[in-house]
Each structure stands twice: as structure tokens, then as C-alpha cells.
Scaffold this motif. Structure first.
Motif, short mmCIF file in Angstrom:
data_model
loop_
_atom_site.label_atom_id
_atom_site.label_comp_id
_atom_site.label_asym_id
_atom_site.label_seq_id
_atom_site.Cartn_x
_atom_site.Cartn_y
_atom_site.Cartn_z
N VAL A 103 2.57 1.74 -3.44
CA VAL A 103 1.65 2.22 -4.47
C VAL A 103 1.32 3.69 -4.23
CG1 VAL A 103 -0.68 1.95 -5.43
CG2 VAL A 103 0.73 -0.07 -4.98
N LYS A 104 1.14 4.05 -2.97
CA LYS A 104 0.84 5.45 -2.66
C LYS A 104 2.02 6.34 -3.05
CE LYS A 104 -0.96 8.55 0.92
NZ LYS A 104 -0.21 9.65 0.35
N GLU B 148 -1.06 -0.48 -15.42
CA GLU B 148 -1.42 0.94 -15.47
C GLU B 148 -0.38 1.74 -14.70
OE1 GLU B 148 -5.13 0.68 -13.48
OE2 GLU B 148 -6.17 -0.19 -15.22
N THR C 131 2.50 -8.03 -7.66
CA THR C 131 2.79 -8.53 -6.31
C THR C 131 3.19 -10.00 -6.34
OG1 THR C 131 0.44 -8.98 -5.98
CG2 THR C 131 1.28 -6.88 -5.14
N GLU D 241 0.85 -1.21 0.00
CA GLU D 241 0.00 0.00 0.00
C GLU D 241 0.88 1.26 0.00
OE1 GLU D 241 -0.27 -2.54 2.23
OE2 GLU D 241 -1.91 -3.48 1.13
N THR E 133 -1.52 -8.29 -9.38
CA THR E 133 -1.05 -6.94 -9.06
C THR E 133 -1.73 -6.45 -7.79
OG1 THR E 133 -2.72 -5.58 -10.16
CG2 THR E 133 -1.00 -6.54 -11.56
N ASP E 134 -1.42 -5.23 -7.39
CA ASP E 134 -2.02 -4.68 -6.17
C ASP E 134 -3.53 -4.50 -6.32
OD1 ASP E 134 -1.09 -2.50 -8.04
OD2 ASP E 134 -2.32 -1.32 -6.67
N ARG E 135 -4.05 -4.56 -7.59
CA ARG E 135 -5.48 -4.26 -7.75
C ARG E 135 -6.26 -5.30 -8.56
NH1 ARG E 135 -3.61 1.26 -10.52
NH2 ARG E 135 -2.19 0.96 -8.78
N ARG E 136 -5.58 -6.24 -9.23
CA ARG E 136 -6.32 -7.19 -10.07
C ARG E 136 -5.43 -8.37 -10.46
NH1 ARG E 136 -5.91 -4.61 -16.11
NH2 ARG E 136 -4.00 -3.46 -15.72
N THR F 157 2.04 6.79 -6.72
CA THR F 157 0.94 7.63 -7.18
C THR F 157 1.21 9.11 -6.87
OG1 THR F 157 -0.47 5.76 -6.61
CG2 THR F 157 -1.59 7.81 -7.18
N GLU G 257 0.61 0.89 -11.02
CA GLU G 257 0.19 -0.48 -10.69
C GLU G 257 1.41 -1.36 -10.49
OE1 GLU G 257 -2.31 -2.28 -13.66
OE2 GLU G 257 -2.95 -3.90 -12.31
#
Lengths: 265, 162
Positions: free
Chosen positions: A16-17, A155, A161, A13, A135-138, A20, A158
């Protein structure tokens, strides 16, 4: 190397933050490609997010024939994993043939896949093993993930993981390494589940890693090096450079496919 | 600027450097340990190999700040009490060097190889294990001989100690 700002992340987390929040950031783990590229000033990320201390990205888990490899697992760790070797020796052997011992001590599977170098070894394994890139989201199927030279479905911000796959009954990998860089001038990964065969080629395609239907068809009928003999490999979409012409690579695809199958017998 | 703290050859050291400073430059310029060499600067030649947390790495391929918190062994850390490490002695005895520029990296790589394989090393494993280290003088022959001789020597020493 241009100046950059270093951040050490301790969780997915946080990483990724950080990515971003910092527009031109890049994730770095082993850095065996990225740091070299930055030294040549071919990459100049404003920020580097170090993933080497994120515990969730580590570890190899083998459950029956289900394999999960954390994104920050090094090539040396993949090569040395007895659990992985028991169900999919081809992948352990592939990892043991990347670069040299020092590169293998730092370079990671996630980094190799995210970079999608057209001559990297891992993308061919992911495609032939029908792996899932987590990945961290999908979750992304390998066949949707690799989208051309150095291009993936990832993306902005992204992060890979882990990768997951079911170990096939048979799998083999053979490459013709460039004598200087050890990158694959052509590498072929073959995998068989029941009658279904997947063959993925790296180091040869002008648009990066690809599957070869002709080889898949021939090998699903007869899983033997000789079965490759009658398949024609079209050099039209193969790379041509100072190391090898596209015709030479077309021949290498055949030879490496034969060797990859032979390694499973 | 980054603050980097490392344990180098058993001693805790700290220093400030830019985030982009490579580990090899930190070792050579901040710590004055110039045994670790910069050969190619393109991450290929292995003259800069050191051990980070017990594993061989090219110190020109990692930032000092990435390495912060780790334990580093350089070529200067091998000899104990004025006695050469068995690998260093084997390179000397077997004429495993000519100009000597690649030697620190070769020796650090050899120590790592022997640590991982013990005296089960074969000529083939040694040659494969040296893929990341380039020597332009020797043709590798005496380097391979030196590594095998050191592996045998260290194996014998281990057995004697047991």
C-alpha cells in the motif's frame, strides 16, 4: 508495452505504501488481465507492485459455513479446494471454468474482483453470495462494491486483501462462454438462504454485473428451473455487440438461470 | 533494469533485463532457448507455455522479473539423457503435429495435465485441458490421442516402478 518500474512487496503495508508513493502504480498478482492490457498499451502504469509474495493474501479458510478466501488465491486453488467444495461447490466450479488452465494457475480472485470486467465470472458470485470485500482499510458489501464497467468502490491505493461470505444452502452458476475468450457472454449465479434468493447476472448488463429482481422473486417462490419460464427479461439495459444482441443476451439470462438452478438439484 | 535469477531446466541462470521484459523473451533471447514459441502475443494461443514452479503458465503473460526466484521448465528440459519424454514420444507416434509451431506449448500443457490427473484422464478432460492451446493444423484429434496414449504409458511406467 511501455516501460514500467517493478516492485516486489512482502507485506500488505509495504504494498500500500509503494502504491501511495508512486502515483500511477498498479497492483499486480497473476497479471492475466493487466499484463495483456499493458502489452496492448491500453494500460501504462508507472509502477507495478507485485503481490504474489505477500503471505497474508494467500489461503482459503472454511470455518463451519464461513468462508474466507485470500485475495491472491488463484482460480486453480479455488477450484481445487476440497474444503470450499464441501460448502459451496458452485464457487469452486465457477473458478474451474475461468479462462484456461494456464490462466487459472496465475489469475487471482482479488484481481478479478478489483478489475470488475463486465464479463468476468467472480463479480456475479460475490453479489449473489452477498460477500464482503475486505481491503487494507475497511470492509465493503459486494452490493456497494461493484459500481459499473471496470468501476469499483476502491479508492486510490486501496487494496483487496480477502473476500468473506457465509455459504448459502444452495448455490449454482452457469455461463455461456464466448468460444474464443471464455469470458461469460452471459453468466448467472443463483444462491438461496431460507426463502431468500439472490440472482446475479454477469456478461450481459450494459453497466456491468447486476441483480435481477424478477428472477429472485420467481425463484424464492419455487426453486426450480421451470419457475424461470414466466419471468420476462428486459433487454433495454443489456449489452449488444458483435457476439450477441441484447435480445439474445436476455434469452441467455433465462437459460443460464435455469441451468444454474438445475445444477443445485 | 532488473536482475533476474531463475532455475531453468535445473540450471541456475541470471541476467539483466528491463522491468517490462516478458518471461518468454527472457527465455528466448537471453537464454537462447527458442523452443518456447511466441504465437499470438495476445495471451491466447498457448505456444509459449512453460512450467513455473511445477505449474503451466503462458510465459508471454508474465514479466521475467515477476518470475525471478522461480523454477522454470521449458520444452528443452523434458528429454532426459537423449531420450524423448513419453509425451514427446507419444506426439511423434500419434502424428500429434503437422507444422509443429504449437507443439512445445501443447507438450508442456499435456505434461501438466498428466501430472495433475494421472491416468484418470478422459478425452473430455484432455479437450477441456487444451482450451488454452490453439493448433491451426491438426484439428486436435491426434493431439488428444497422443495425450491419452502418453497418460496411459506414464501410468503403466509408474505402476511398474512401484
Amino acid at each position: 508495452m511501455y516501460a514500467t518500474n517493478y516492485h516486489r512487496a512482502s507485506s500488505v503495508e509495504e504494498a500500500v505504501k509503494l502504491a501511495t508513493d508512486n502515483g500511477d502504480a498498479k497492483f499486480v498478482s497473476g497479471g492475466q488481465t493487466l499484463i495483456a492490457t499493458m502489452k496492448q498499451r491500453l494500460a501504462s502504469p508507472s509502477d507495478l507492485i507485485d503481490l504474489r509474495h505477500v503471505a497474508a493474501l494467500k489461503g482459503i479458510a472454511v470455518n463451519g459455513r464461513s468462508v474466507r478466501i485470500g485475495a491472491a488465491v488463484t482460480h486453480a486453488e479455488v477450484a481445487a479446494s476440497a474444503e470450499l467444495r464441501a460448502v459451496c461447490p458452485a464457487l469452486a466450479n465457477l473458478a474451474g471454468g475461468i479462462g484456461d488452465p494456464h490462466v487459472r494457475h496465475l489469475g487471482t480472485i482479488g484481481g478479478s474482483i478489483a478489475n470488475n470486467d463486465p464479463a468476468a465470472d467472480y463479480p456475479s458470485a460475490m453479489l449473489a453470495l452477498d460477500a464482503t470485500i475486505v481491503t487494507d482499510r475497511r470492509e465493503i458489501a459486494a452490493s456497494d462494491f461493484f459500481q459499473g464497467l471496470f468501476t469499483t468502490a476502491l479508492e486510490e491505493g486501496e487494496m483487496i486483501t480477502a473476500i468473506r461470505f457465509e455459504a448459502p444452502e444452495k448455490a449454482g452458476y452457469a455461463k455461456f462462454p464466448n468460444p474464443a475468450s471464455r469470458y461469460a457472454m452471459t453468466g448467472v449465479f443463483v444462491a438461496r438462504r431460507g426463502g431468500a434468493v439472490r440472482v446475479a447476472v454477469t456478461g450481459a448488463g450494459a453497466d456491468g454485473v447486476f441483480r435481477h429482481e424478477g428472477l429472485e422473486l420467481a425463484l424464492s417462490g419455487n426453486w426450480a428451473p421451470d419457475a424461470v419460464g414466466g419471468v420476462s427479461i428486459d433487454p433495454t439495459n443489456l449489452m449488444s455487440d458483435l457476439h450477441a444482441s441484447s435480445e439474445y443476451r436476455a434469452n441467455l439470462v433465462k437459460v443460464m438461470a435455469k441451468r444454474a438452478v438445475a445444477s443445485t438439484l | 533494469m532488473a536482475k533476474v535469477t531463475l532455475t531453468v531446466n535445473g540450471r541456475t541462470v541470471s541476467g539483466d533485463c528491463e522491468d517490462r521484459t516478458l518471461l518468454v523473451h527472457f527465455i528466448r533471447e537471453k537464454l537462447g532457448l527458442t523452443g518456447t514459441h511466441v504465437g499470438c502475443d495476445t495471451n491466447q494461443c498457448g505456444a509459449c507455455v512453460v512450467h513455473m514452479d511445477g505449474k503451466s503458465v503462458k510465459s508471454c503473460s508474465i514479466l521475467a522479473v515477476q518470475a525471478s526466484g522461480s523454477s522454470i521448465t521449458t520444452i528443452e528440459g523434458l528429454a532426459q539423457n537423449g531420450e524423448m519424454h513419453p509425451v514427446q514420444a507419444a506426439f511423434k507416434d500419434n502424428h500429434g503435429l503437422q507444422c509443429g509451431f504449437c507443439t512445445p506449448g501443447m507438450v508442456m500443457t499435456a505434461v501438466d495435465l498428466i501430472n495433475r490427473h494421472g491416468n484418470s484422464l478422459t478425452e473430455e478432460t484432455v479437450r477441456a485441458g487444451l482450451e488454452g492451446n490453439i493448433c491451426r493444423c491438426t484439428g486436435y484429434h491426434n493431439i488428444v490421442k497422443a495425450v491419452l496414449s502418453a497418460a496411459a504409458e506414464m501410468g503403466t511406467a509408474r505402476q511398474a516402478a512401484e
